[in-house]
Design a protein around this motif. Structure first.
Motif, PDB file in Angstrom:
ATOM      1  N   VAL A 190       0.872  -1.173   0.000  1.00 43.63           N
ATOM      2  CA  VAL A 190       0.000   0.000   0.000  1.00 43.63           C
ATOM      3  C   VAL A 190       0.909   1.223   0.000  1.00 43.63           C
ATOM      4  O   VAL A 190       1.713   1.404   0.923  1.00 43.63           O
ATOM      5  CB  VAL A 190      -0.934  -0.001   1.222  1.00 43.63           C
ATOM      6  N   LEU A 191       0.795   2.015  -1.041  1.00 45.66           N
ATOM      7  CA  LEU A 191       1.744   3.106  -1.258  1.00 45.66           C
ATOM      8  C   LEU A 191       0.971   4.407  -1.447  1.00 45.66           C
ATOM      9  O   LEU A 191       0.062   4.477  -2.285  1.00 45.66           O
ATOM     10  CB  LEU A 191       2.588   2.790  -2.499  1.00 45.66           C
ATOM     11  N   ALA A 192       1.320   5.414  -0.666  1.00 40.60           N
ATOM     12  CA  ALA A 192       0.596   6.686  -0.730  1.00 40.60           C
ATOM     13  C   ALA A 192       1.550   7.843  -0.450  1.00 40.60           C
ATOM     14  O   ALA A 192       2.648   7.652   0.071  1.00 40.60           O
ATOM     15  CB  ALA A 192      -0.552   6.697   0.277  1.00 40.60           C
ATOM     16  N   GLY A 193       1.106   9.032  -0.810  1.00 40.71           N
ATOM     17  CA  GLY A 193       1.863  10.245  -0.522  1.00 40.71           C
ATOM     18  C   GLY A 193       1.527  10.782   0.855  1.00 40.71           C
ATOM     19  O   GLY A 193       0.352  10.805   1.242  1.00 40.71           O
ATOM     20  N   PRO A 230      -6.912  10.452   2.041  1.00 41.05           N
ATOM     21  CA  PRO A 230      -6.099  10.681   3.239  1.00 41.05           C
ATOM     22  C   PRO A 230      -5.117   9.538   3.473  1.00 41.05           C
ATOM     23  O   PRO A 230      -5.477   8.360   3.310  1.00 41.05           O
ATOM     24  CB  PRO A 230      -7.131  10.752   4.365  1.00 41.05           C
ATOM     25  N   PRO A 231      -3.874   9.821   3.840  1.00 42.64           N
ATOM     26  CA  PRO A 231      -2.931   8.749   4.159  1.00 42.64           C
ATOM     27  C   PRO A 231      -3.445   7.795   5.233  1.00 42.64           C
ATOM     28  O   PRO A 231      -3.047   6.633   5.272  1.00 42.64           O
ATOM     29  CB  PRO A 231      -1.685   9.512   4.635  1.00 42.64           C
ATOM     30  N   LEU A 287       5.294   8.088   0.896  1.00 42.25           N
ATOM     31  CA  LEU A 287       6.350   8.864   0.254  1.00 42.25           C
ATOM     32  C   LEU A 287       6.239  10.330   0.663  1.00 42.25           C
ATOM     33  O   LEU A 287       5.180  10.950   0.494  1.00 42.25           O
ATOM     34  CB  LEU A 287       6.251   8.751  -1.266  1.00 42.25           C
ATOM     35  N   PRO A 288       7.306  10.901   1.219  1.00 40.87           N
ATOM     36  CA  PRO A 288       7.262  12.313   1.607  1.00 40.87           C
ATOM     37  C   PRO A 288       7.190  13.226   0.388  1.00 40.87           C
ATOM     38  O   PRO A 288       7.599  12.851  -0.717  1.00 40.87           O
ATOM     39  CB  PRO A 288       8.573  12.510   2.372  1.00 40.87           C
ATOM     40  N   MET A 331       3.377   8.409  -8.252  1.00 44.10           N
ATOM     41  CA  MET A 331       4.077   7.798  -9.390  1.00 44.10           C
ATOM     42  C   MET A 331       4.563   8.835 -10.380  1.00 44.10           C
ATOM     43  O   MET A 331       5.508   8.582 -11.142  1.00 44.10           O
ATOM     44  CB  MET A 331       3.189   6.765 -10.093  1.00 44.10           C
ATOM     45  N   ALA A 332       3.955  10.015 -10.368  1.00 46.61           N
ATOM     46  CA  ALA A 332       4.408  11.093 -11.249  1.00 46.61           C
ATOM     47  C   ALA A 332       5.244  12.119 -10.494  1.00 46.61           C
ATOM     48  O   ALA A 332       6.179  12.689 -11.043  1.00 46.61           O
ATOM     49  CB  ALA A 332       3.193  11.784 -11.891  1.00 46.61           C
ATOM     50  N   GLN A 333       4.911  12.348  -9.221  1.00 41.30           N
ATOM     51  CA  GLN A 333       5.607  13.386  -8.459  1.00 41.30           C
ATOM     52  C   GLN A 333       6.988  12.943  -8.002  1.00 41.30           C
ATOM     53  O   GLN A 333       7.901  13.757  -7.916  1.00 41.30           O
ATOM     54  CB  GLN A 333       4.735  13.785  -7.258  1.00 41.30           C
ATOM     55  N   GLU A 334       7.135  11.667  -7.674  1.00 46.70           N
ATOM     56  CA  GLU A 334       8.429  11.119  -7.249  1.00 46.70           C
ATOM     57  C   GLU A 334       8.613   9.759  -7.919  1.00 46.70           C
ATOM     58  O   GLU A 334       8.645   8.714  -7.253  1.00 46.70           O
ATOM     59  CB  GLU A 334       8.491  10.998  -5.722  1.00 46.70           C
TER      60      GLU A 334
END
Length: 270
Positions: free
Chosen positions: A211-214, A221-222, A240-241, A248-251
């Motif tokens: 489970v991957l979230a910003g 919400p995280p 991911l901070p 996937m696009a931001q980092e």
């Protein structure tokens, strides 16, 4: 290799499910990418560039893509399209090692994996999912705010896709136009999927999940990702901070590394 096209009875044939093999290095893990609502497969391009030839990548152009037609949402069971994406790749190329699904598609994938385990890939990555463990987690104030959240998601998607180009002042107007184009039925399908998330039988998902979230996601919400990871039988959580709803696009580099590290832990892969 041409794309594979599938349509459903009663759904506009101009809104097909299209499966595109993006890269196919021999012997690489087979990965299927599922975009969220009002995006398309291009949202994964930064990850494809980072992955290079590590994976055999397939990308589904789902009916809720940004250039799609809103009639897909007239059918209540949107999860069927995700099931057909899994089946389409499996029938054409063989077993899927990993499916990576974002946002709306991640929530639909949970249902498919719980209800049709025979079609499951070997593992799943759930990116920025919408999930609540209890119906009591929804109240009226949250419900009324979800329409604004939906517009915010469209705005962030436009901003991320623009990558600093264009006029940021126009993003609000563009987000509203996107919402008008996809229409109230699409929003209703999102709301229906979210409200039904407490009843997904997570105990049936015995495959490994990431489970991957910003950390800075203001849309999904995280805490949703945290609650989901806690309740899945075999899951790990990665936040991911400096990322919002589109990690996937931001980092892309950090995102791809997290997915590659997760793939490396799977004993069923060479």
């Amino acid at each position: 290799m041409p794309g594979l096209t599938a349509t459903r009875p009663g759904v506009d044939n101009h809104t097909p499910l299209i499966l595109l093999p993006r890269t196919k290095p021999p012997g690489a893990p087979r990965v299927l990418l599922l975009h969220g609502m009002a995006n398309n497969g291009n949202v994964w391009q930064p990850v494809c560039e980072e992955a290079g030839e590590q994976w055999e990548i397939w990308s589904a152009e789902l009916p809720w893509r940004n250039e799609g037609v809103g009639s897909w949402a007239h059918e209540e069971d949107s999860a069927r399209w995700v099931a057909e994406a899994l089946t389409g790749v499996t029938d054409s190329a063989g077993p899927i090692d990993l499916v990576v699904a974002h946002s709306f598609s991640a929530s639909l994938l949970l249902r498919v994996l719980a209800e049709v385990p025979a079609s499951s890939p070997r593992a799943a990555v759930l990116v920025s999912p919408f999930y609540k463990p209890s119906p009591d987690d929804f109240d009226w104030s949250m419900l009324t705010g979800l329409a604004t959240t939906f517009v915010d998601a469209m705005r962030e998607g436009i901003r991320v896709a623009a990558a600093g180009r264009g006029n940021p002042d126009l993003h609000d107007a563009a987000a509203l136009r996107v919402c008008e184009r996809i229409g109230p039925y699409a929003w209703t399908r999102f709301l229906q999927t979210y409200l039904n998330s407490p009843w997904v039988d997570l105990d049936r998902l015995d495959l490994p999940c990431l489970v991957l979230a910003g950390e800075d996601d203001l849309i999904a919400p995280p805490t949703d990702a945290m609650s989901l990871a806690e309740r899945l039988p075999s899951a790990r959580l990665e936040l991911l901070p400096s990322c919002g709803h589109f990690p996937m696009a931001q980092e892309a580099g950090a995102f791809t590394k997290k997915v590659a590290d997760f793939l490396a832990t799977l004993p069923s892969l060479p």
